[in-house]
Write an enzyme that holds these catalytic residues in place. Structure first.
Site, mmCIF file in Angstrom:
data_model
loop_
_atom_site.group_PDB
_atom_site.id
_atom_site.type_symbol
_atom_site.label_atom_id
_atom_site.label_comp_id
_atom_site.label_asym_id
_atom_site.label_seq_id
_atom_site.Cartn_x
_atom_site.Cartn_y
_atom_site.Cartn_z
ATOM 1 N N LYS A 1 -14.333 8.966 18.396
ATOM 2 C CA LYS A 1 -14.292 10.300 17.802
ATOM 3 C C LYS A 1 -14.403 11.384 18.881
ATOM 4 O O LYS A 1 -13.838 12.478 18.726
ATOM 5 C CB LYS A 1 -15.398 10.440 16.759
ATOM 6 C CG LYS A 1 -15.211 9.543 15.543
ATOM 7 C CD LYS A 1 -14.008 9.945 14.701
ATOM 8 C CE LYS A 1 -12.790 9.107 14.890
ATOM 9 N NZ LYS A 1 -11.660 9.518 14.010
ATOM 10 N N ARG B 1 0.836 -1.200 0.000
ATOM 11 C CA ARG B 1 0.000 0.000 0.000
ATOM 12 C C ARG B 1 0.872 1.253 0.000
ATOM 13 O O ARG B 1 0.496 2.280 -0.569
ATOM 14 C CB ARG B 1 -0.939 -0.009 1.208
ATOM 15 C CG ARG B 1 -2.065 -1.035 1.084
ATOM 16 C CD ARG B 1 -2.887 -1.118 2.364
ATOM 17 N NE ARG B 1 -3.622 0.105 2.618
ATOM 18 C CZ ARG B 1 -4.828 0.376 2.149
ATOM 19 N NH1 ARG B 1 -5.444 -0.496 1.370
ATOM 20 N NH2 ARG B 1 -5.444 1.501 2.450
ATOM 21 N N TYR C 1 -17.464 3.611 17.630
ATOM 22 C CA TYR C 1 -16.905 4.637 16.746
ATOM 23 C C TYR C 1 -17.136 6.031 17.322
ATOM 24 O O TYR C 1 -16.213 6.852 17.375
ATOM 25 C CB TYR C 1 -17.538 4.528 15.358
ATOM 26 C CG TYR C 1 -17.096 5.591 14.396
ATOM 27 C CD1 TYR C 1 -15.861 5.513 13.756
ATOM 28 C CD2 TYR C 1 -17.912 6.683 14.121
ATOM 29 C CE1 TYR C 1 -15.455 6.500 12.867
ATOM 30 C CE2 TYR C 1 -17.515 7.675 13.228
ATOM 31 C CZ TYR C 1 -16.282 7.572 12.605
ATOM 32 O OH TYR C 1 -15.881 8.554 11.731
#
Length: 266
Positions: free
Chosen positions: A157, A37, A153
């Site tokens: 955050k 990558r 999630y």
């Protein structure tokens, strides 16, 4: 011309930010999870200076990313862009026994901030979903709670904003801010995301390099280069410090003392 390191920049918003910074004449170092990558990232964003490799789900590899960055010298800004989304249907444990989402979204930015030579600016990507995050900081690693991918999630955050504000308070010589890019049609956001993709990467670039007085602030939260009110709990020093302490305990990585870690360039 500034020198900027961007985590998670082999695709998505990180790559878009890298492309814009290169177009503006800045020096950019990319980050990718694997060598393959990394090669693709360098080929995809011509003009970038280098790429560092490491899987941010691993504490050891995250520390290795910081070591690679430090060997490249000092940076004007670090953009903490890497992130895992809200669709994980179960608690996926890392090699360190931590939830995948927490390891990448919360612990990795802490470790990298602690270990990379201190830049002039720190930029943390959050989300509007941080408003639904659990501000009690209880059971950060989901050992007791029943798994909920969206909640996990949202929690991380919220943590990203707490980290940004914690370092803004502790390191007055560094401009440390958080932002939400909007719900946009990246691999994470999905094809049906409604917000403006072209605007999604511009705030982090602006916060990293702009001489606009509106960007040269600290301890603020932004959306599309405009101030936005974050979750009220993010301004509480006791919560900021509690998260730092938890990250130190879970990672084994301590923050450098105020006297031993000078701001880059001072």
């Amino acid at each position: 011309m500034a020198r900027v390191f961007i985590t998670g920049s082999s695709d998505g918003l990180g790559r878009m930010a890298a492309e814009l910074l290169v177009q503006q004449g800045h020096r950019v170092v990319l980050h990718a999870r694997t060598e393959q990558r990394g090669r693709q990232a360098m080929a995809g964003v011509p003009g970038t200076e280098a790429v560092v490799i490491g899987d941010l789900t691993s504490i050891a590899q995250t520390r290795g990313v910081a070591d690679q960055v430090n060997k490249l010298g000092s940076f004007d800004a670090v953009i903490h862009n890497a992130g895992i989304g809200y669709r994980e249907p179960r608690r996926i444990a890392t090699e360190d026994g931590l939830p995948h989402v927490f390891a990448v979204n919360t612990l990795a930015p802490y470790i990298l901030t602690a270990c990379i030579q201190r830049p002039k600016r720190l930029v943390y990507l959050s989300s509007g979903l941080h408003q639904s995050g659990d501000a009690t900081l209880q059971d950060l690693v989901w050992a007791q709670r029943r798994w909920n991918g969206m909640q996990a999630y949202s929690d991380t955050k919220l943590h990203d904003v707490l980290l940004a504000f914690a370092f803004a308070r502790r390191w007055p010589g560094v401009l440390s801010n958080a932002l939400e890019p909007g719900w946009v049609a990246t691999k994470m956001g999905g094809p049906g995301a409604p917000d403006d993709l072209d605007a999604a990467h511009r705030t982090q670039v602006w916060l990293a390099v702009s001489d606009d007085p509106a960007a040269k602030v600290t301890g603020r939260y932004f959306y599309h280069m405009q101030l936005r009110k974050p979750h009220p709990a993010t301004h509480k020093p006791e919560l900021q410090d509690a998260l730092l302490e938890a990250c130190k305990r879970l990672s084994g990585v301590e923050l450098a003392s105020e006297t031993s870690a000078a701001v880059s360039g001072t």
